[in-house]
Enzyme design. Structure first.
Site, PDB file in Angstrom:
ATOM      1  N   TRP A 167       0.811  -1.221   0.000  1.00 21.96           N
ATOM      2  CA  TRP A 167       0.000   0.000   0.000  1.00 21.96           C
ATOM      3  C   TRP A 167       0.844   1.271   0.000  1.00 21.96           C
ATOM      4  O   TRP A 167       0.326   2.350  -0.234  1.00 21.96           O
ATOM      5  CB  TRP A 167      -0.920   0.020   1.235  1.00 21.96           C
ATOM      6  CG  TRP A 167      -0.201  -0.282   2.522  1.00 21.96           C
ATOM      7  CD1 TRP A 167      -0.144  -1.494   3.144  1.00 21.96           C
ATOM      8  CD2 TRP A 167       0.603   0.600   3.313  1.00 21.96           C
ATOM      9  NE1 TRP A 167       0.646  -1.414   4.268  1.00 21.96           N
ATOM     10  CE2 TRP A 167       1.107  -0.137   4.400  1.00 21.96           C
ATOM     11  CE3 TRP A 167       0.939   1.950   3.216  1.00 21.96           C
ATOM     12  CZ2 TRP A 167       1.940   0.418   5.377  1.00 21.96           C
ATOM     13  CZ3 TRP A 167       1.768   2.511   4.178  1.00 21.96           C
ATOM     14  CH2 TRP A 167       2.260   1.749   5.244  1.00 21.96           C
ATOM     15  N   ASN A 168       2.125   1.194   0.296  1.00 24.16           N
ATOM     16  CA  ASN A 168       2.853   2.439   0.572  1.00 24.16           C
ATOM     17  C   ASN A 168       3.200   3.248  -0.675  1.00 24.16           C
ATOM     18  O   ASN A 168       3.455   4.437  -0.577  1.00 24.16           O
ATOM     19  CB  ASN A 168       4.102   2.167   1.431  1.00 24.16           C
ATOM     20  CG  ASN A 168       5.148   1.360   0.701  1.00 24.16           C
ATOM     21  OD1 ASN A 168       4.849   0.692  -0.272  1.00 24.16           O
ATOM     22  ND2 ASN A 168       6.371   1.422   1.176  1.00 24.16           N
ATOM     23  N   ARG A 295      10.428  11.169   3.358  1.00 23.12           N
ATOM     24  CA  ARG A 295       9.745  10.815   2.112  1.00 23.12           C
ATOM     25  C   ARG A 295       8.711   9.752   2.441  1.00 23.12           C
ATOM     26  O   ARG A 295       8.972   8.818   3.192  1.00 23.12           O
ATOM     27  CB  ARG A 295      10.786  10.279   1.121  1.00 23.12           C
ATOM     28  CG  ARG A 295      10.276  10.002  -0.260  1.00 23.12           C
ATOM     29  CD  ARG A 295      11.452   9.920  -1.225  1.00 23.12           C
ATOM     30  NE  ARG A 295      11.053   9.342  -2.490  1.00 23.12           N
ATOM     31  CZ  ARG A 295      11.333   8.086  -2.849  1.00 23.12           C
ATOM     32  NH1 ARG A 295      12.025   7.301  -2.051  1.00 23.12           N
ATOM     33  NH2 ARG A 295      10.928   7.633  -4.014  1.00 23.12           N
ATOM     34  N   CYS A 301      10.302   1.305   2.480  1.00 23.82           N
ATOM     35  CA  CYS A 301      11.252   0.237   2.815  1.00 23.82           C
ATOM     36  C   CYS A 301      12.673   0.771   2.909  1.00 23.82           C
ATOM     37  O   CYS A 301      13.502   0.202   3.609  1.00 23.82           O
ATOM     38  CB  CYS A 301      11.175  -0.857   1.761  1.00 23.82           C
ATOM     39  SG  CYS A 301      11.328  -0.197   0.095  1.00 23.82           S
ATOM     40  N   GLU A 398      11.377  -2.435  11.611  1.00 26.45           N
ATOM     41  CA  GLU A 398      11.105  -1.397  10.632  1.00 26.45           C
ATOM     42  C   GLU A 398      10.069  -0.451  11.233  1.00 26.45           C
ATOM     43  O   GLU A 398       8.991  -0.890  11.637  1.00 26.45           O
ATOM     44  CB  GLU A 398      10.513  -2.094   9.395  1.00 26.45           C
ATOM     45  CG  GLU A 398      10.864  -1.461   8.112  1.00 26.45           C
ATOM     46  CD  GLU A 398      10.333  -2.267   6.928  1.00 26.45           C
ATOM     47  OE1 GLU A 398       9.714  -3.324   7.108  1.00 26.45           O
ATOM     48  OE2 GLU A 398      10.575  -1.815   5.817  1.00 26.45           O
TER      49      GLU A 398
HETATM   50  P1  NAP Z   1       2.562  -6.957   3.422  1.00 28.28           P
HETATM   51  O1  NAP Z   1       1.642  -7.089   4.555  1.00 28.28           O
HETATM   52  O2  NAP Z   1       3.602  -7.972   3.226  1.00 28.28           O
HETATM   53  O3  NAP Z   1       1.629  -6.837   2.134  1.00 28.28           O
HETATM   54  C1  NAP Z   1       2.149  -6.651   0.844  1.00 28.28           C
HETATM   55  C2  NAP Z   1       1.223  -7.293  -0.155  1.00 28.28           C
HETATM   56  O4  NAP Z   1       1.175  -8.697   0.108  1.00 28.28           O
HETATM   57  C3  NAP Z   1      -0.205  -6.796  -0.082  1.00 28.28           C
HETATM   58  O5  NAP Z   1      -0.761  -6.783  -1.371  1.00 28.28           O
HETATM   59  C4  NAP Z   1      -0.859  -7.868   0.767  1.00 28.28           C
HETATM   60  O6  NAP Z   1      -2.244  -7.980   0.580  1.00 28.28           O
HETATM   61  C5  NAP Z   1      -0.158  -9.096   0.242  1.00 28.28           C
HETATM   62  N1  NAP Z   1      -0.259 -10.234   1.140  1.00 28.28           N
HETATM   63  C6  NAP Z   1      -0.394 -10.250   2.487  1.00 28.28           C
HETATM   64  N2  NAP Z   1      -0.481 -11.518   2.932  1.00 28.28           N
HETATM   65  C7  NAP Z   1      -0.404 -12.313   1.838  1.00 28.28           C
HETATM   66  C8  NAP Z   1      -0.466 -13.726   1.640  1.00 28.28           C
HETATM   67  N3  NAP Z   1      -0.615 -14.567   2.665  1.00 28.28           N
HETATM   68  N4  NAP Z   1      -0.370 -14.200   0.381  1.00 28.28           N
HETATM   69  C9  NAP Z   1      -0.214 -13.369  -0.657  1.00 28.28           C
HETATM   70  N5  NAP Z   1      -0.175 -12.019  -0.542  1.00 28.28           N
HETATM   71  C10 NAP Z   1      -0.262 -11.505   0.695  1.00 28.28           C
HETATM   72  O7  NAP Z   1       3.338  -5.582   3.460  1.00 28.28           O
HETATM   73  P2  NAP Z   1       2.728  -4.128   3.628  1.00 28.28           P
HETATM   74  O8  NAP Z   1       2.454  -3.911   5.067  1.00 28.28           O
HETATM   75  O9  NAP Z   1       1.624  -3.899   2.667  1.00 28.28           O
HETATM   76  O10 NAP Z   1       3.942  -3.235   3.131  1.00 28.28           O
HETATM   77  C11 NAP Z   1       4.948  -2.861   3.974  1.00 28.28           C
HETATM   78  C12 NAP Z   1       6.165  -3.741   3.748  1.00 28.28           C
HETATM   79  O11 NAP Z   1       6.562  -3.703   2.384  1.00 28.28           O
HETATM   80  C13 NAP Z   1       7.355  -3.238   4.531  1.00 28.28           C
HETATM   81  O12 NAP Z   1       8.023  -4.312   5.136  1.00 28.28           O
HETATM   82  C14 NAP Z   1       8.227  -2.595   3.472  1.00 28.28           C
HETATM   83  O13 NAP Z   1       9.588  -2.555   3.800  1.00 28.28           O
HETATM   84  C15 NAP Z   1       7.957  -3.455   2.303  1.00 28.28           C
HETATM   85  N6  NAP Z   1       8.296  -2.750   1.057  1.00 28.28           N
HETATM   86  C16 NAP Z   1       9.414  -3.136   0.398  1.00 28.28           C
HETATM   87  C17 NAP Z   1       9.790  -2.477  -0.751  1.00 28.28           C
HETATM   88  C18 NAP Z   1      11.018  -2.890  -1.498  1.00 28.28           C
HETATM   89  O14 NAP Z   1      11.165  -2.506  -2.645  1.00 28.28           O
HETATM   90  N7  NAP Z   1      11.918  -3.657  -0.913  1.00 28.28           N
HETATM   91  C19 NAP Z   1       9.019  -1.412  -1.239  1.00 28.28           C
HETATM   92  C20 NAP Z   1       7.881  -1.037  -0.531  1.00 28.28           C
HETATM   93  C21 NAP Z   1       7.528  -1.722   0.624  1.00 28.28           C
HETATM   94  P3  NAP Z   1      -3.266  -7.245   1.594  1.00 28.28           P
HETATM   95  O15 NAP Z   1      -3.167  -5.812   1.277  1.00 28.28           O
HETATM   96  O16 NAP Z   1      -4.561  -7.818   1.249  1.00 28.28           O
HETATM   97  O17 NAP Z   1      -2.809  -7.571   2.978  1.00 28.28           O
END
Ligand code: NAP
Length: 494
Positions: A167-168, A295, A301, A398
């Site tokens: 979502w971010n 930002r 991340c 984080e």
């Molecule tokens: P998240 O909970 O892991 O969710 C990311 C995506 O995965 C969402 O679309 C989520 O769907 C989906 N998801 C959740 N559980 C799942 C499952 N069991 N099977 C398949 N898909 C599943 O992460 P977030 O809270 O949205 O984002 C924050 C994290 O993303 C942070 O740790 C951040 O560091 C990381 N991030 C990394 C980068 C990079 O480039 N390295 C960039 C941006 C963010 P739902 O929305 O339905 O839960």
């Protein structure tokens, strides 16, 4: 806090959401989910629902995969120039509609309009970058070592891809995956985050207008990510999964991908250190810190998560950073002048508050902010904390919020030890005016990216990604398209 929600130009804002098609996109057709259920999308600045979007199920996922599999060969055979020009037109359309898109991003995700405009420009740039990469997919021809054969290689699309985004950055994260998938000739199914599906649905409209053929892209928001994605990962027609999100979910997706030995790209969590050496230009470091920390409200991340500052300049740096962060107006991201919007939801706000309380409970000192305000929305103010003890959770978790914890170090070896003391290895920032130190420390950092005297590493021209548990693979740059291509080798007798 300035509660500026009442100054929002509600009519202008509401109209774009009202005309957005919030149904699923499956094989070029818009339709409701197979159960008819919907998901509410909320504005984090107010806690009030914005609209409902269709809720996709496993049946919808299978329909999308049927479409993706049926279209794969034709799409792969489409001339690279045609694929590139679709992306170029999408870049131009996104740029032309930047204000509409930025408004939708702010409404569903919370960050300020200024931040959202920045994300639109950044996300659009991935579409432009990969429009240029589509026509530069090269193979090779060479004589084998024995001289009795020729080695020919060709690059071919991996096949239908499952793309999962957080979502971010609701535009930039999908664009960073859709761009190279289109350029490489892959069909795809995008599952956007349940909290921010509107931007992805808008992007689908743009891509259709840009000429993307039916069946190449399906978009499936869902309230049950596991139920939607598990059957896709178990189906041998899916050949790749590209995921951006938390390390925990990424690890689980890698395990599931093992069954069909899928190609995986994993952009996972970070815990970026921001190192300021004694010889650094402190004012430049504070400028960089404002970008690296603030930002996206710190919900990134690559956000600076741990400030490591040399003891000789720690006081000056902390005071200057606190002064700059205290000047950022907080409020509804749509209101003029606001720099700090709300966090995504109550759970994230409470997590940030809990991390701060954990540190202060162990003797850390709050220089600025530190307490969530009362009232509607999920706000947490810009916060600076010093004297953070080694045992504080701020060092290992984080933060994903506008909190800058500062620790001191006394020599380079200690800075490297502290910076590398994490399971993550995504980005690190390093401020020094000594070129030798810059090279040596950059080499010693266990990280995928180094911001050297720069608080911004994101760039479509650069390979974005991490080491250790921050992920697998790179997005963007000249290697970004490789994630969507296989290499086939032909041994040619002569
Ligand atoms: P998240 O909970 O892991 O969710 C990311 C995506 O995965 C969402 O679309 C989520 O769907 C989906 N998801 C959740 N559980 C799942 C499952 N069991 N099977 C398949 N898909 C599943 O992460 P977030 O809270 O949205 O984002 C924050 C994290 O993303 C942070 O740790 C951040 O560091 C990381 N991030 C990394 C980068 C990079 O480039 N390295 C960039 C941006 C963010 P739902 O929305 O339905 O839960």
């Amino acid at each position: 806090m300035d509660n500026l929600a009442t100054t929002t130009p509600a009519s202008a804002v509401g109209s774009r959401i009202e005309t957005l098609d919030t149904r699923l996109l499956i094989g070029g057709h818009r339709r409701g989910g197979s159960t008819g259920r919907t998901i509410a999308v909320e504005n984090p600045a107010t806690g009030v629902p914005l609209c409902e979007v269709a809720d996709a199920t496993a049946d919808d996922a299978m329909a999308a995969l049927d479409a993706a599999a049926a279209a794969q060969d034709t799409w792969a055979a489409t001339p690279p120039r045609v694929r590139g020009e679709i992306l170029r037109r999408a870049f131009e359309l996104v740029t032309a509609r930047a204000e509409e898109l930025a408004t939708i991003i702010t409404l569903e995700m919370g960050k300020s309009l200024e931040e959202s405009r920045g994300e639109v420009a950044y996300g659009a740039d991935y579409l432009r970058w990969f429009s240029e990469e589509a026509v530069r997919i090269f193979g090779e021809w060479k004589v084998n070592a024995a001289g009795d054969a020729r080695v020919l290689t060709m690059r071919q699309p991996v096949g239908p891809c499952l793309l999962i985004t957080p979502w971010n950055a609701p535009l930039a994260m999908p664009a960073r995956k859709i761009g190279p998938a289109i350029a490489a000739g892959c069909t795809m199914i995008l599952k956007p985050a349940a909290q921010t599906p509107l931007t992805a649905l808008f992007l689908a409209e743009v891509l259709a207008e840009a000429g993307l053929p039916e069946n190449v892209l399906s978009i499936l928001p869902t309230s049950d990510a596991d139920a939607l994605t598990s059957p896709l990962l178990a189906d041998p027609r899916i050949r790749k999964v590209s995921f951006t999100g938390s390390t925990g979910v990424g690890r689980m997706l890698v395990e599931k991908s093992a069954a069909n030995v899928l190609r995986t790209s994993m952009e996972l969590g970070g815990n970026a250190a921001f190192i300021v050496c004694a010889d650094a230009d402190v004012d430049a470091a504070v400028d960089g810190a404002m970008v690296a920390k603030m930002r996206n409200n710190g919900e990134a991340c690559i956000a600076a998560n741990r400030f490591l500052v040399h003891a000789d300049i720690a006081e000056e740096f902390s005071a200057k950073l606190a002064a700059r962060m205290s000047a950022l107006p907080m409020g509804n991201g749509l209101a003029a002048g606001v720099k700090v919007g709300p966090l995504i939801d109550a759970a994230q706000r409470d997590k940030v508050a809990g991390l701060v309380a954990d540190a202060t409970g162990q003797g850390a000192r709050v220089v600025l902010g530190g307490t969530a305000p009362d009232g509607a929305g999920y706000f947490f103010p810009p916060t600076v904390i010093t004297d953070v003890p080694a045992s504080a959770r701020l060092n290992t978790e984080e933060i994903f919020g506008p909190v800058a914890p500062i620790r001191v170090f006394t020599d380079d070896a200690e800075a490297i030890r502290l910076a590398n003391d994490t399971e993550f290895g995504l980005a690190t920032y390093l401020y020094t005016r000594d070129i030798g130190r810059a090279v040596t420390l950059s080499e010693q950092l266990q990280t995928g990216m180094v911001g050297l005297n720069r608080g911004l590493v994101s760039d479509p021209a650069a390979p974005f990604g991490g080491v250790k548990q921050s992920g697998l693979g790179r997005e963007g740059g000249s290697t970004g398209i490789d994630e969507y291509l296989e290499t086939k080798y032909v041994a040619l007798a002569v």
